[in-house]
Design an enzyme around this catalytic site. Structure first.
Site, PDB file in Angstrom:
ATOM      1  CB  SER A 152      -0.928  -0.001   1.211  1.00 50.17           C
ATOM      2  OG  SER A 152      -0.202  -0.267   2.370  1.00 50.17           O
ATOM      3  CG  HIS A 195      -3.280  -1.165  -2.976  1.00 53.36           C
ATOM      4  ND1 HIS A 195      -3.636   0.114  -2.660  1.00 53.36           N
ATOM      5  CD2 HIS A 195      -3.160  -1.808  -1.786  1.00 53.36           C
ATOM      6  CE1 HIS A 195      -3.732   0.235  -1.350  1.00 53.36           C
ATOM      7  NE2 HIS A 195      -3.444  -0.913  -0.796  1.00 53.36           N
ATOM      8  CD  GLU A 255      -5.130   2.468  -5.461  1.00 54.48           C
ATOM      9  OE1 GLU A 255      -5.401   3.675  -5.485  1.00 54.48           O
ATOM     10  OE2 GLU A 255      -4.371   1.972  -4.606  1.00 54.48           O
ATOM     11  CG  ASN A 265      -3.599   4.117   1.142  1.00 53.22           C
ATOM     12  OD1 ASN A 265      -4.684   4.133   1.735  1.00 53.22           O
ATOM     13  ND2 ASN A 265      -2.870   3.019   1.052  1.00 53.22           N
TER      14      ASN A 265
HETATM   15  N1  3HC Z   1     -14.790 -10.699   4.855  1.00 52.45           N
HETATM   16  C1  3HC Z   1     -15.764 -11.057   4.008  1.00 52.45           C
HETATM   17  N2  3HC Z   1     -16.993 -10.452   3.990  1.00 52.45           N
HETATM   18  C2  3HC Z   1     -17.207  -9.495   4.896  1.00 52.45           C
HETATM   19  C3  3HC Z   1     -16.238  -9.091   5.825  1.00 52.45           C
HETATM   20  C4  3HC Z   1     -14.982  -9.740   5.779  1.00 52.45           C
HETATM   21  N3  3HC Z   1     -13.991  -9.410   6.603  1.00 52.45           N
HETATM   22  N4  3HC Z   1     -16.761  -8.102   6.590  1.00 52.45           N
HETATM   23  C5  3HC Z   1     -18.023  -7.897   6.149  1.00 52.45           C
HETATM   24  N5  3HC Z   1     -18.296  -8.739   5.135  1.00 52.45           N
HETATM   25  C6  3HC Z   1     -19.530  -8.805   4.348  1.00 52.45           C
HETATM   26  C7  3HC Z   1     -20.701  -9.277   5.200  1.00 52.45           C
HETATM   27  O1  3HC Z   1     -20.804 -10.680   5.163  1.00 52.45           O
HETATM   28  C8  3HC Z   1     -21.871  -8.598   4.507  1.00 52.45           C
HETATM   29  O2  3HC Z   1     -22.240  -9.332   3.344  1.00 52.45           O
HETATM   30  P1  3HC Z   1     -23.776  -9.306   2.793  1.00 52.45           P
HETATM   31  O3  3HC Z   1     -24.103  -7.872   2.472  1.00 52.45           O
HETATM   32  O4  3HC Z   1     -23.738 -10.176   1.577  1.00 52.45           O
HETATM   33  O5  3HC Z   1     -24.602  -9.861   3.908  1.00 52.45           O
HETATM   34  C9  3HC Z   1     -21.291  -7.269   4.007  1.00 52.45           C
HETATM   35  O6  3HC Z   1     -19.857  -7.458   3.944  1.00 52.45           O
HETATM   36  C10 3HC Z   1     -21.632  -6.122   4.939  1.00 52.45           C
HETATM   37  O7  3HC Z   1     -21.147  -6.471   6.224  1.00 52.45           O
HETATM   38  P2  3HC Z   1     -21.887  -6.108   7.593  1.00 52.45           P
HETATM   39  O8  3HC Z   1     -23.357  -6.038   7.350  1.00 52.45           O
HETATM   40  O9  3HC Z   1     -21.373  -7.025   8.647  1.00 52.45           O
HETATM   41  O10 3HC Z   1     -21.310  -4.703   8.021  1.00 52.45           O
HETATM   42  P3  3HC Z   1     -21.269  -3.339   7.228  1.00 52.45           P
HETATM   43  O11 3HC Z   1     -22.487  -3.132   6.400  1.00 52.45           O
HETATM   44  O12 3HC Z   1     -20.877  -2.333   8.233  1.00 52.45           O
HETATM   45  O13 3HC Z   1     -20.058  -3.526   6.212  1.00 52.45           O
HETATM   46  C11 3HC Z   1     -17.810  -3.140   5.673  1.00 52.45           C
HETATM   47  C12 3HC Z   1     -18.774  -3.809   6.644  1.00 52.45           C
HETATM   48  C13 3HC Z   1     -17.912  -3.826   4.296  1.00 52.45           C
HETATM   49  C14 3HC Z   1     -16.420  -3.382   6.230  1.00 52.45           C
HETATM   50  C15 3HC Z   1     -18.170  -1.624   5.537  1.00 52.45           C
HETATM   51  O14 3HC Z   1     -18.271  -1.055   6.807  1.00 52.45           O
HETATM   52  C16 3HC Z   1     -17.175  -0.831   4.739  1.00 52.45           C
HETATM   53  O15 3HC Z   1     -17.186  -0.843   3.513  1.00 52.45           O
HETATM   54  N6  3HC Z   1     -16.256  -0.118   5.428  1.00 52.45           N
HETATM   55  C17 3HC Z   1     -15.215   0.658   4.813  1.00 52.45           C
HETATM   56  C18 3HC Z   1     -14.065  -0.261   4.501  1.00 52.45           C
HETATM   57  C19 3HC Z   1     -12.943   0.459   3.799  1.00 52.45           C
HETATM   58  O16 3HC Z   1     -12.940   1.669   3.619  1.00 52.45           O
HETATM   59  N7  3HC Z   1     -11.930  -0.340   3.408  1.00 52.45           N
HETATM   60  C20 3HC Z   1     -10.756   0.192   2.801  1.00 52.45           C
HETATM   61  C21 3HC Z   1      -9.730   0.409   3.849  1.00 52.45           C
HETATM   62  S1  3HC Z   1      -8.290   1.155   3.186  1.00 52.45           S
HETATM   63  C22 3HC Z   1      -7.395  -0.113   2.609  1.00 52.45           C
HETATM   64  O17 3HC Z   1      -7.716  -1.275   2.694  1.00 52.45           O
HETATM   65  C23 3HC Z   1      -6.133   0.291   1.930  1.00 52.45           C
HETATM   66  C24 3HC Z   1      -4.921  -0.036   2.728  1.00 52.45           C
HETATM   67  O18 3HC Z   1      -3.813   0.253   1.927  1.00 52.45           O
HETATM   68  C25 3HC Z   1      -4.814   0.743   4.019  1.00 52.45           C
END
Ligand code: 3HC
Length: 294
Positions: A119, A140, A152, A190
Site C-alpha cells: 500500500s 493493490h 489499483e 491512500n
Molecule cells: N470478509 C468477508 N466479507 C465481509 C467481511 C470480511 N472481513 N466483513 C463484512 N463482510 C460482508 C458481510 O458478510 C456482509 O455481506 P452481505 O451484504 O452479503 O450480507 C457485508 O460485507 C456487509 O457487512 P456487515 O453487514 O457485517 O457490516 P457493514 O455493512 O458495516 O459492512 C464493511 C462492513 C464492508 C467493512 C463496511 O463497513 C465498509 O465498507 N467499510 C469501509 C471499509 C474500507 O474503507 N476499506 C478500505 C480500507 S483502506 C485499505 O484497505 C487500503 C490499505 O492500503 C490501508
C-alpha cells in the site's frame, strides 16, 4: 497473456482474501505462508468466509467445493514455480520483500508476472530486486478483499503495457473494478484517504468534536460506510502510521504528517480493532464503545 495459475505469498488478512477471490474466479491458486500454523489460520479464515456465503445462499455448496479444490496451501516457495502470476502480500518491510523477490526471481520462469499488494512501498524499487522489471507491477486490493470492489493496478516506467493489460483483465475476472495508476506513494486511494484520516485525528485533538460525533458526521453527512476514526481502528493505527510516514517522506507535505495523538496511540499499542482498543474499546466487538482522550 493468459493467467490461470495464481500464486499468493502471505495468507494474512489481505493474502487470504486475494487467494479466496482468485479461487472463486476460477483460477488455480497456490497460497504460501512461512509456517504451517500461519497457513492453517489463513486457510481457516477463507473457509469461514466461504461458509458464510453458502449460509447466505450466495454460493452453492458444490461451488464452494470447487473453490476449495482450486486452492492449495504450501510453506514451500518452490511450489510457486509454475505460476503465471505471483501476488505478494507479506509484511510491509522492504528487506523482507527484497529477500522474497530475489528468491522468487530465481524460482519462477521468465514469463511469470510479479505483482505486489503493497500500500505504500515503491513498486519500482521492488521491481529492481528482480531481473524482470518489465513484468513487475502493483496490484493493490482493499480490506475486506472479498467485499471491496476496487483494485489499483500500478505500473512503473518499465512495466510492459501488455502486462498492465493482463493485470487489468485479471482484476476484472476477480469481480473487481480495476483502476490504472502510476507508482507514486499512496497511489490514488491512500493519497486521498490518508490525509483525510489524519485530519480526523487532528480534529479530535483540537476538540472539534467527540469520537462519535466525528464518525457520525462523515457517516450521516457524507454517506461513508464508516466514520474516519472507526475506519482507522479497522485499518490499524500502526499500518496507517507506517503509510503516513512513508508518504510524508516522499512528498514532504504536512498533509501526510502523522499527528502526535496517533503516534502516541501506536506507542501504547492501541492499534485499533485487532488490538481490542483504538478510538473505541472492542471488549464487546459487536458494541464498540468510544474512549475518552484528554
Ligand atoms: N470478509 C468477508 N466479507 C465481509 C467481511 C470480511 N472481513 N466483513 C463484512 N463482510 C460482508 C458481510 O458478510 C456482509 O455481506 P452481505 O451484504 O452479503 O450480507 C457485508 O460485507 C456487509 O457487512 P456487515 O453487514 O457485517 O457490516 P457493514 O455493512 O458495516 O459492512 C464493511 C462492513 C464492508 C467493512 C463496511 O463497513 C465498509 O465498507 N467499510 C469501509 C471499509 C474500507 O474503507 N476499506 C478500505 C480500507 S483502506 C485499505 O484497505 C487500503 C490499505 O492500503 C490501508
Amino acid at each position: 497473456m493468459p493467467i490461470e495459475k495464481v500464486a499468493v505469498v502471505g495468507c494474512g488478512l489481505m493474502g487470504s482474501g486475494i487467494a479466496q477471490v482468485a479461487a472463486q474466479s476460477g483460477c488455480q491458486v497456490t497460497v504460501r505462508e512461512v509456517s504451517q500454523p500461519l497457513l492453517d489460520k489463513g486457510l481457516q479464515s477463507i473457509e469461514k468466509n466461504l461458509q458464510r456465503l453458502v449460509d447466505k445462499g450466495t454460493l452453492a455448496a458444490a461451488e464452494r467445493d470447487q473453490v476449495r479444490a482450486r486452492l492449495r496451501g504450501t510453506t514451500n516457495l518452490e511450489d510457486l514455480k509454475d505460476s503465471d502470476l505471483v501476488i505478494e502480500a507479506i509484511i510491509e518491510q522492504l528487506p523482507a520483500k527484497r529477500e522474497l523477490w530475489t528468491a522468487l526471481d530465481k524460482i519462477c520462469p521468465k514469463p511469470t508476472i510479479f505483482a505486489s499488494n503493497t500500500s505504500s512501498l515503491s513498486i519500482t524499487e521492488m521491481a529492481m530486486f528482480t531481473q524482470r522489471p518489465d513484468r513487475f507491477l502493483g496490484l493493490h486490493f482493499f480490506n475486506p478483499v472479498p467485499v471491496m470492489k476496487l483494485v489499483e493496478v500500478i505500473r512503473t516506467i518499465a512495466t510492459d503495457p501488455k502486462v498492465d493489460e493482463a493485470a487489468v483483465a485479471l482484476a476484472a475476472r476477480f469481480g473487481k473494478t480495476p483502476v490504472r495508476t502510476t507508482d507514486r506513494t499512496g497511489f490514488i486511494v491512500n493519497r486521498l484517504l490518508v490525509p483525510y484520516l489524519l485530519d480526523a485525528v487532528r480534529a479530535l485533538e483540537e476538540g472539534v468534536g467527540s469520537i462519535e460525533d466525528i464518525d457520525n458526521s462523515m457517516k450521516l453527512g457524507c454517506g461513508h460506510p464508516m466514520g474516519p476514526l472507526t475506519l482507522l481502528d479497522f485499518v490499524g493505527h500502526d499500518t496507517t502510521y507506517y503509510i503516513a510516514n512513508i508518504m510524508f517522506d516522499e512528498f514532504k507535505d504536512r498533509r501526510f504528517a502523522p499527528p502526535p495523538l496517533l503516534k502516541r496511540m501506536v506507542a501504547m499499542g492501541w492499534n485499533g480493532r485487532k488490538a481490542g482498543r483504538g478510538f473505541y474499546d472492542y471488549s464487546d466487538p459487536a458494541k464498540p464503545k468510544p474512549l475518552q482522550f484528554t
